[in-house]
Design an enzyme around this catalytic site. Structure first.
Site, PDB file in Angstrom:
ATOM      1  N   LYS A 197      -0.346  27.346 -22.453  1.00  0.00           N
ATOM      2  CA  LYS A 197       0.278  26.532 -24.520  1.00  0.00           C
ATOM      3  C   LYS A 197      -1.112  26.770 -24.733  1.00  0.00           C
ATOM      4  O   LYS A 197      -1.281  27.250 -26.102  1.00  0.00           O
ATOM      5  CB  LYS A 197       1.008  24.879 -24.647  1.00  0.00           C
ATOM      6  CG  LYS A 197       1.335  24.759 -26.061  1.00  0.00           C
ATOM      7  CD  LYS A 197       1.805  23.283 -25.559  1.00  0.00           C
ATOM      8  CE  LYS A 197       1.458  22.901 -26.834  1.00  0.00           C
ATOM      9  NZ  LYS A 197       2.356  21.267 -26.997  1.00  0.00           N
ATOM     10  N   GLU A 240      -6.931  25.316 -14.516  1.00  0.00           N
ATOM     11  CA  GLU A 240      -6.612  25.722 -13.538  1.00  0.00           C
ATOM     12  C   GLU A 240      -6.271  27.114 -13.783  1.00  0.00           C
ATOM     13  O   GLU A 240      -6.774  28.008 -13.299  1.00  0.00           O
ATOM     14  CB  GLU A 240      -5.724  25.239 -13.217  1.00  0.00           C
ATOM     15  CG  GLU A 240      -6.316  23.670 -12.254  1.00  0.00           C
ATOM     16  CD  GLU A 240      -6.125  22.451 -13.651  1.00  0.00           C
ATOM     17  OE1 GLU A 240      -6.273  22.506 -15.130  1.00  0.00           O
ATOM     18  OE2 GLU A 240      -6.594  21.789 -12.649  1.00  0.00           O
ATOM     19  N   GLY A 293       4.990  20.373 -23.578  1.00  0.00           N
ATOM     20  CA  GLY A 293       4.437  21.516 -21.940  1.00  0.00           C
ATOM     21  C   GLY A 293       5.281  20.494 -21.046  1.00  0.00           C
ATOM     22  O   GLY A 293       6.130  21.693 -20.583  1.00  0.00           O
ATOM     23  N   ARG A 294       5.874  19.719 -20.782  1.00  0.00           N
ATOM     24  CA  ARG A 294       6.985  19.635 -19.871  1.00  0.00           C
ATOM     25  C   ARG A 294       8.675  19.332 -20.393  1.00  0.00           C
ATOM     26  O   ARG A 294       9.535  18.885 -19.767  1.00  0.00           O
ATOM     27  CB  ARG A 294       6.356  17.452 -20.251  1.00  0.00           C
ATOM     28  CG  ARG A 294       6.483  16.530 -20.304  1.00  0.00           C
ATOM     29  CD  ARG A 294       6.628  15.222 -19.709  1.00  0.00           C
ATOM     30  NE  ARG A 294       5.982  14.205 -21.006  1.00  0.00           N
ATOM     31  CZ  ARG A 294       4.329  14.779 -21.787  1.00  0.00           C
ATOM     32  NH1 ARG A 294       3.290  14.839 -21.811  1.00  0.00           N
ATOM     33  NH2 ARG A 294       4.377  13.525 -23.045  1.00  0.00           N
ATOM     34  N   GLU A 323       4.818  11.428 -17.352  1.00  0.00           N
ATOM     35  CA  GLU A 323       4.088  11.546 -18.387  1.00  0.00           C
ATOM     36  C   GLU A 323       4.204  11.464 -19.436  1.00  0.00           C
ATOM     37  O   GLU A 323       3.790  11.076 -20.793  1.00  0.00           O
ATOM     38  CB  GLU A 323       3.282  12.760 -18.195  1.00  0.00           C
ATOM     39  CG  GLU A 323       2.180  13.448 -18.779  1.00  0.00           C
ATOM     40  CD  GLU A 323       1.440  14.954 -18.794  1.00  0.00           C
ATOM     41  OE1 GLU A 323       1.115  15.258 -18.103  1.00  0.00           O
ATOM     42  OE2 GLU A 323       3.065  15.797 -18.960  1.00  0.00           O
ATOM     43  N   HIS A 342      16.907  11.148   6.301  1.00  0.00           N
ATOM     44  CA  HIS A 342      16.139  10.699   8.040  1.00  0.00           C
ATOM     45  C   HIS A 342      14.832  10.351   7.739  1.00  0.00           C
ATOM     46  O   HIS A 342      14.397  10.625   8.780  1.00  0.00           O
ATOM     47  CB  HIS A 342      16.582  12.303   8.650  1.00  0.00           C
ATOM     48  CG  HIS A 342      18.104  12.565   8.671  1.00  0.00           C
ATOM     49  ND1 HIS A 342      18.053  12.084  10.295  1.00  0.00           N
ATOM     50  CD2 HIS A 342      19.144  12.328   7.891  1.00  0.00           C
ATOM     51  CE1 HIS A 342      19.375  12.743  10.026  1.00  0.00           C
ATOM     52  NE2 HIS A 342      20.118  12.797   8.683  1.00  0.00           N
ATOM     53  N   LYS A 364     -10.307  14.965 -16.915  1.00  0.00           N
ATOM     54  CA  LYS A 364     -10.007  15.852 -17.276  1.00  0.00           C
ATOM     55  C   LYS A 364     -11.999  16.404 -17.462  1.00  0.00           C
ATOM     56  O   LYS A 364     -12.440  16.880 -17.136  1.00  0.00           O
ATOM     57  CB  LYS A 364      -9.207  16.474 -18.447  1.00  0.00           C
ATOM     58  CG  LYS A 364      -7.735  17.607 -17.807  1.00  0.00           C
ATOM     59  CD  LYS A 364      -7.847  17.837 -19.095  1.00  0.00           C
ATOM     60  CE  LYS A 364      -6.271  18.242 -19.105  1.00  0.00           C
ATOM     61  NZ  LYS A 364      -5.735  18.600 -20.236  1.00  0.00           N
TER      62      LYS A 364
END
Ligand code: G6Q
Length: 548
Positions: A210, A216, A267-268, A354, A385, A500
């Site tokens: 965005k 990254e 974003g999320r 977030e 398990h 960041k």
């Protein structure tokens, strides 16, 4: 936005605190009656929310309804959908944005004067439809004339988690001959492992960011471009972009096609925008992507109902608040009994933590109560398990949201010892829910199960694109509604900025060190520990950078 007050000033808050001193005891014989199980179900958006195994009765539900009413949660949700500036902190520097991810799926009732956000979403959907039709017809092909068979999605956080979870969830609906791969981490091994086995000549790369400035993603894009060039291919004929209008990446000359997402989509919350759309359209076909949007839209409409007993997202939100604020539980496990949903909890971790991992109100004051829980989980029955010991007998009570389906996706099942695998899966799901709620007395303390471990079952017929859209929207809306009740801003993420900023400052020093003629290539200090002090990282920073 409608009136907003801290939750602990609302009259229902005190009443709920009183009720929480003696919550319903599910271990009492008969407490979990067939009538209770039959009536404590909320239907909506293709899902049924079964909540008989929560520690609530009608009195608690009525007070939770009052809490929702007094906070104006649904009014705030409606205002958000209609374009209010819901992403802001009053009187302080903040993002100050509309929150309109719901507009990306509000495409099913064309109106003459469509809101700008919906019109923008429709335009991008039409551009994507045309692009995919060109791929299907062969008008758009790899430079050697072959069809594209693979797509590598490069993005991180909101530009990775939701889209990846949905792709994995819907692989049963994939177009034959099309596969998607994901690179997110800046770890060079992530890119290397994904790119190495691919025939790049038949591969598209979808770069999703965005902001168009995420370290990254930009780094991984460069790694991928270098791999294409090394294979004698022109990246311009393979690379797609999804980015914000006017972002540094918004340059159609660098890409085969570029699609937009917009400022008012966090974003999320962006899976149903082009952020998920381009990759999902390639993998599943446009019809299935539209089904995903339709499922989300139906669920969005169900979240407009003011009655929590008839609004799945509001019900989940308020049950979550009961467990978090009144019964004092710290975490929430989300346990899908579906292998296809094995990355869905990772997406929901971001969506919830977030959004609601906040400790100031929308007026900038410290909140006087707990906000978002720690969200975690794993697909059942695998989790049984592994960590279920703790959720049954540990000293921490972990509320659970189970997700399950009556039918499997592929329809390839087998009857073994008189039951199918799907029946085994569903039997385990129901058994776990009941065992947690009711527990088991026993003379041997080691075999005692305390019970009263609250849980909800979210059930649907089958995990289809529409159901997946519904589940996505259910959780997005739950999280937003909780934020409205808590009076926090669920739409920013200042908490990810500091790390960041410090990493970037350290990288500047790494880069500077490399230019020093006396530099030893990092032999003595490969991790850069010695630079921490030089870079000023050992004292509280005062640097302030605008959010991308
Ligand atoms: C999500 C967050 C964050 C974001 C990533 C990627 O709500 O804002 O996870 O999605 O940092 O950002 P870009 O899409 O801008 O690269």
């Amino acid at each position: 936005m409608p009136d907003r007050s801290p939750m602990d000033t609302l009259p229902a808050f005190a009443a709920l605190n009183d009720l929480a001193r003696h919550p319903l005891d599910l271990t009492v014989p008969g407490a979990l009656s067939p009538a209770r199980i039959r009536t404590m179900v909320c239907q909506g958006g293709g899902c049924a929310i079964h909540y008989a195994t929560q520690r609530v009765d009608d009195i608690v539900l009525d007070r939770l309804q009052e809490l929702a009413d007094q906070s104006g949660a649904v009014e705030q949700f409606l205002a958000m959908k209609q374009g209010a500036i819901a992403n802001r902190i009053d009187g302080h520097d903040s993002e100050n944005r509309q929150v309109l991810h719901t507009a990306t799926r509000d495409l099913f009732t064309a109106t003459p004067h469509e809101p700008a956000a919906t019109a923008q979403a429709r335009r991008e959907v039409e551009r994507l439809t045309a692009f995919l039709a060109d791929l299907d017809s062969g008008r758009l092909a790899a430079p050697d004339g072959n069809t594209f068979t693979d797509l590598v999605n490069i993005g991180i956080g909101g530009s990775d988690l939701g889209p990846r979870a949905v792709y994995l969830a819907l692989q049963a609906f994939s177009r034959p001959g099309r596969k998607v791969h994901f690179i997110a981490n800046v770890d060079p091994d992530d890119a290397a492992a994904v790119l190495a086995p691919l025939d790049l000549s038949r591969t598209l790369v979808n770069v999703v960011s965005k902001s168009g400035s995420t370290l990254e993603t930009l780094t991984n894009e460069e790694l991928a471009r270098a791999a294409f060039r090394a294979a004698g291919l022109d990246p311009r004929q393979h690379f797609l972009a999804v980015t914000g209008e006017h972002s540094p990446m918004d340059n159609p000359d660098h890409y085969l096609r570029a699609f937009h997402m917009f400022d008012y989509i966090g974003g999320r919350y962006s899976t149903t925008s082009m952020v998920g759309g381009v990759m999902l359209g390639f993998a599943l076909g446009m019809e299935n992507f539209m089904e995903l949007l339709r499922g989300a839209h139906v669920m969005d409409r169900s979240a407009e109902n003011r009655e929590l007993r008839h609004n799945p997202a509001l019900l989940l939100a308020l049950l979550g608040i009961w467990n978090r604020n009144f019964l004092g539980h710290e975490t929430l496990a989300i346990l899908p009994y579906s292998q296809a949903l094995h990355r869905f909890t990772a997406h929901l971790q971001q969506c919830d933590m977030e959004s609601n991992g906040k400790s100031i109100t929308r007026q900038g004051a410290a909140v006087g109560y707990r906000t978002g829980p720690i969200v975690w989980g794993e697909a059942g029955t695998n989790g049984q398990h592994a960590f279920y010991q703790l959720i049954h007998q540990g000293t921490t009570t972990v509320p659970v949201e189970f997700i399950g389906f009556r039918q499997c996706q592929y329809g390839r099942d087998l009857t073994v010892q008189a039951t199918t695998s799907q029946e085994k899966l569903v039997a385990n799901l129901l058994a776990q829910s009941l065992a947690l709620a009711v527990g088991q007395p026993h003379a041997n303390p080691n075999k005692r199960f305390p019970g009263n471990r609250p849980n909800t079952l979210i059930l649907a017929d089958r995990l289809t694109p529409a159901t997946m859209g519904g589940l996505l929207a259910l959780y997005e809306n739950k999280v937003a509604l909780q934020g409205f009740v808590w009076n926090i801003n669920s739409f920013d993420q200042e908490g990810v900025q500091l790390g960041k900023v410090l990493a970037n400052r350290l990288l500047d020093h790494f880069a500077g060190r490399r230019l020093d003629p006396a530099y030893d290539g990092g032999a003595k200090d490969p991790m850069g520990w010695a630079l921490l002090e030089t870079a000023g990282l050992l004292t509280r920073p005062v640097t302030k950078r605008p959010h991308p």
